[in-house]
Design a protein around this motif. Structure first.
Motif, PDB file in Angstrom:
ATOM      1  N   LYS A 130       0.853  -1.187   0.000  1.00  0.00           N
ATOM      2  CA  LYS A 130       0.000   0.000   0.000  1.00  0.00           C
ATOM      3  C   LYS A 130       0.893   1.243   0.000  1.00  0.00           C
ATOM      4  CE  LYS A 130      -3.206   2.497   3.014  1.00  0.00           C
ATOM      5  NZ  LYS A 130      -4.063   2.405   4.221  1.00  0.00           N
ATOM      6  N   ILE A 131       0.525   2.169  -0.851  1.00  0.00           N
ATOM      7  CA  ILE A 131       1.267   3.429  -0.971  1.00  0.00           C
ATOM      8  C   ILE A 131       0.272   4.582  -0.887  1.00  0.00           C
ATOM      9  CG2 ILE A 131       2.394   4.842  -2.745  1.00  0.00           C
ATOM     10  CD1 ILE A 131       3.940   2.493  -3.593  1.00  0.00           C
ATOM     11  N   VAL A 132       0.664   5.678  -0.258  1.00  0.00           N
ATOM     12  CA  VAL A 132      -0.227   6.840  -0.203  1.00  0.00           C
ATOM     13  C   VAL A 132       0.421   8.027  -0.923  1.00  0.00           C
ATOM     14  CG1 VAL A 132      -1.444   6.162   1.894  1.00  0.00           C
ATOM     15  CG2 VAL A 132       0.639   7.523   2.091  1.00  0.00           C
ATOM     16  N   VAL A 133      -0.432   8.870  -1.482  1.00  0.00           N
ATOM     17  CA  VAL A 133       0.036  10.090  -2.141  1.00  0.00           C
ATOM     18  C   VAL A 133      -0.511  11.270  -1.354  1.00  0.00           C
ATOM     19  CG1 VAL A 133       0.132  11.388  -4.298  1.00  0.00           C
ATOM     20  CG2 VAL A 133      -0.048   8.903  -4.372  1.00  0.00           C
ATOM     21  N   LEU A 134       0.410  12.075  -0.810  1.00  0.00           N
ATOM     22  CA  LEU A 134       0.016  13.169   0.075  1.00  0.00           C
ATOM     23  C   LEU A 134       0.560  14.500  -0.412  1.00  0.00           C
ATOM     24  CD1 LEU A 134       0.874  11.533   3.518  1.00  0.00           C
ATOM     25  CD2 LEU A 134      -1.409  12.040   2.664  1.00  0.00           C
ATOM     26  N   GLY A 135      -0.091  15.568   0.014  1.00  0.00           N
ATOM     27  CA  GLY A 135       0.365  16.907  -0.340  1.00  0.00           C
ATOM     28  C   GLY A 135      -0.816  17.853  -0.350  1.00  0.00           C
ATOM     29  N   GLU A 136      -0.478  19.134  -0.449  1.00  0.00           N
ATOM     30  CA  GLU A 136      -1.527  20.148  -0.437  1.00  0.00           C
ATOM     31  C   GLU A 136      -2.480  19.971  -1.624  1.00  0.00           C
ATOM     32  OE1 GLU A 136      -1.327  24.695   0.839  1.00  0.00           O
ATOM     33  OE2 GLU A 136      -0.460  24.400  -1.127  1.00  0.00           O
ATOM     34  N   SER A 137      -3.658  20.517  -1.480  1.00  0.00           N
ATOM     35  CA  SER A 137      -4.654  20.500  -2.534  1.00  0.00           C
ATOM     36  C   SER A 137      -4.100  21.162  -3.798  1.00  0.00           C
ATOM     37  CB  SER A 137      -5.845  21.311  -2.019  1.00  0.00           C
ATOM     38  OG  SER A 137      -7.008  20.787  -2.506  1.00  0.00           O
ATOM     39  N   ALA A 138      -4.383  20.570  -4.938  1.00  0.00           N
ATOM     40  CA  ALA A 138      -4.048  21.137  -6.261  1.00  0.00           C
ATOM     41  C   ALA A 138      -2.573  21.053  -6.668  1.00  0.00           C
ATOM     42  CB  ALA A 138      -4.530  22.588  -6.384  1.00  0.00           C
ATOM     43  N   VAL A 139      -1.767  20.333  -5.920  1.00  0.00           N
ATOM     44  CA  VAL A 139      -0.364  20.172  -6.328  1.00  0.00           C
ATOM     45  C   VAL A 139      -0.214  19.177  -7.483  1.00  0.00           C
ATOM     46  CG1 VAL A 139       0.627  20.810  -4.084  1.00  0.00           C
ATOM     47  CG2 VAL A 139       0.095  18.399  -4.577  1.00  0.00           C
ATOM     48  N   GLY A 140      -1.258  18.356  -7.674  1.00  0.00           N
ATOM     49  CA  GLY A 140      -1.228  17.409  -8.794  1.00  0.00           C
ATOM     50  C   GLY A 140      -1.188  15.943  -8.386  1.00  0.00           C
ATOM     51  N   LYS A 141      -1.651  15.639  -7.180  1.00  0.00           N
ATOM     52  CA  LYS A 141      -1.614  14.251  -6.700  1.00  0.00           C
ATOM     53  C   LYS A 141      -2.447  13.316  -7.587  1.00  0.00           C
ATOM     54  CE  LYS A 141      -3.298  15.409  -2.708  1.00  0.00           C
ATOM     55  NZ  LYS A 141      -3.462  16.860  -3.017  1.00  0.00           N
ATOM     56  N   THR A 142      -3.693  13.724  -7.836  1.00  0.00           N
ATOM     57  CA  THR A 142      -4.566  12.876  -8.647  1.00  0.00           C
ATOM     58  C   THR A 142      -4.034  12.773 -10.074  1.00  0.00           C
ATOM     59  OG1 THR A 142      -6.442  13.501  -7.262  1.00  0.00           O
ATOM     60  CG2 THR A 142      -6.961  12.541  -9.406  1.00  0.00           C
ATOM     61  N   SER A 143      -3.476  13.867 -10.575  1.00  0.00           N
ATOM     62  CA  SER A 143      -2.914  13.862 -11.936  1.00  0.00           C
ATOM     63  C   SER A 143      -1.719  12.921 -12.040  1.00  0.00           C
ATOM     64  CB  SER A 143      -2.473  15.275 -12.328  1.00  0.00           C
ATOM     65  OG  SER A 143      -3.560  16.158 -12.276  1.00  0.00           O
ATOM     66  N   ILE A 144      -0.893  12.894 -11.000  1.00  0.00           N
ATOM     67  CA  ILE A 144       0.274  12.005 -10.985  1.00  0.00           C
ATOM     68  C   ILE A 144      -0.192  10.543 -11.011  1.00  0.00           C
ATOM     69  CG2 ILE A 144       2.102  11.159  -9.432  1.00  0.00           C
ATOM     70  CD1 ILE A 144       2.688  14.115  -8.769  1.00  0.00           C
ATOM     71  N   LEU A 145      -1.234  10.274 -10.231  1.00  0.00           N
ATOM     72  CA  LEU A 145      -1.786   8.913 -10.208  1.00  0.00           C
ATOM     73  C   LEU A 145      -2.362   8.527 -11.566  1.00  0.00           C
ATOM     74  CD1 LEU A 145      -3.758   8.045  -6.988  1.00  0.00           C
ATOM     75  CD2 LEU A 145      -2.048   6.743  -8.201  1.00  0.00           C
ATOM     76  N   LEU A 146      -3.099   9.464 -12.156  1.00  0.00           N
ATOM     77  CA  LEU A 146      -3.728   9.201 -13.450  1.00  0.00           C
ATOM     78  C   LEU A 146      -2.667   8.961 -14.521  1.00  0.00           C
ATOM     79  CD1 LEU A 146      -6.529   9.151 -14.833  1.00  0.00           C
ATOM     80  CD2 LEU A 146      -6.204  11.579 -15.357  1.00  0.00           C
ATOM     81  N   ARG A 147      -1.586   9.707 -14.453  1.00  0.00           N
ATOM     82  CA  ARG A 147      -0.488   9.534 -15.402  1.00  0.00           C
ATOM     83  C   ARG A 147       0.166   8.164 -15.209  1.00  0.00           C
ATOM     84  NH1 ARG A 147       0.694  10.864 -20.106  1.00  0.00           N
ATOM     85  NH2 ARG A 147       0.593  13.121 -19.791  1.00  0.00           N
TER      86      ARG A 147
END
Ligand code: GDP
Ligand code: MG
Length: 173
Positions: free
Chosen positions: A11-28
């Motif tokens: 299991k891995i988590v992606v953390l950071g402030e809103s709008a830094v691109g977390k979901t985009s990094i995952l989608l990529r």
């Protein structure tokens, strides 16, 4: 003759402030796609990704936040059992780098004792650069983390960051 390679699940988590691109990094990473119109609250809560290494198969379960990061209160189940984390900031926004440091502290205090962390400076396709690469690199080194600069838009550095994290994870049978 075929040799059966071991499979490891993490299991891995992606953390950071809103709008830094977390979901985009995952989608990529997950689908090799990019969209400028992601809703802050859109995004699977987790995504599965298989990686074939030369000596094993890796099954990643990657957790994204769906906007909860705005409230700075993530449920304990989010961190629980996470073996690795990508902590993301937006290179055009220095405050998001400061916030990344807070997420690192939070993860270290609430997460698994030995959680492996990769620090990620995203949006390097944009001209604006408000976070010095050497400052981020120094911070990462001082805190035992790897560091990558990425663009979810062009894909630069994304695979590399995830693979580097996977290689850090201890594999046991
Ligand atoms: P999250 O809130 O951290 O999940 O951020 P999102 O993935 O929703 O991205 C926020 C905004 O930044 C969206 O408009 C994305 O299209 C944009 N974005 C994300 N990554 C990049 C990138 O690498 N480069 C550029 N130019 N924009 C990006
Ligand atoms: Mg998101």
């Amino acid at each position: 003759m075929s040799i059966k390679l071991p499979t490891y699940s993490f299991k891995i988590v992606v953390l950071g402030e809103s709008a830094v691109g977390k979901t985009s990094i995952l989608l990529r990473f997950h689908k090799n796609q990019f969209s400028t119109q992601l809703e802050p609250t859109i995004g699977a809560s987790h995504v599965q990704k298989s990686i074939n290494m030369t000596d094993c198969h890796i099954q990643l379960l990657i957790w994204d936040t769906a906007g909860q990061e705005q409230y700075h209160s993530l449920a304990p189940m989010y961190y629980r059992g996470a073996r690795g984390a990508l902590i993301v900031y937006d290179r055009t926004n220095y405050k998001s780098f400061e916030r990344a440091k807070d997420w690192i502290k939070e993860l270290k205090s609430k997460g698994s004792p030995n959680v492996r962390i990769v620090l990620v400076g995203n949006k390097i396709d944009l001209e604006t650069n408000n976070v010095d690469t050497s400052e981020a690199l120094t911070y990462a080194k001082e805190n035992d983390m790897l560091f990558f600069e990425t663009s979810a838009k062009t894909g630069e550095g994304i695979q590399e960051a995830f693979l580097a994290l996977v290689k850090l994870l201890p594999k046991k049978d």
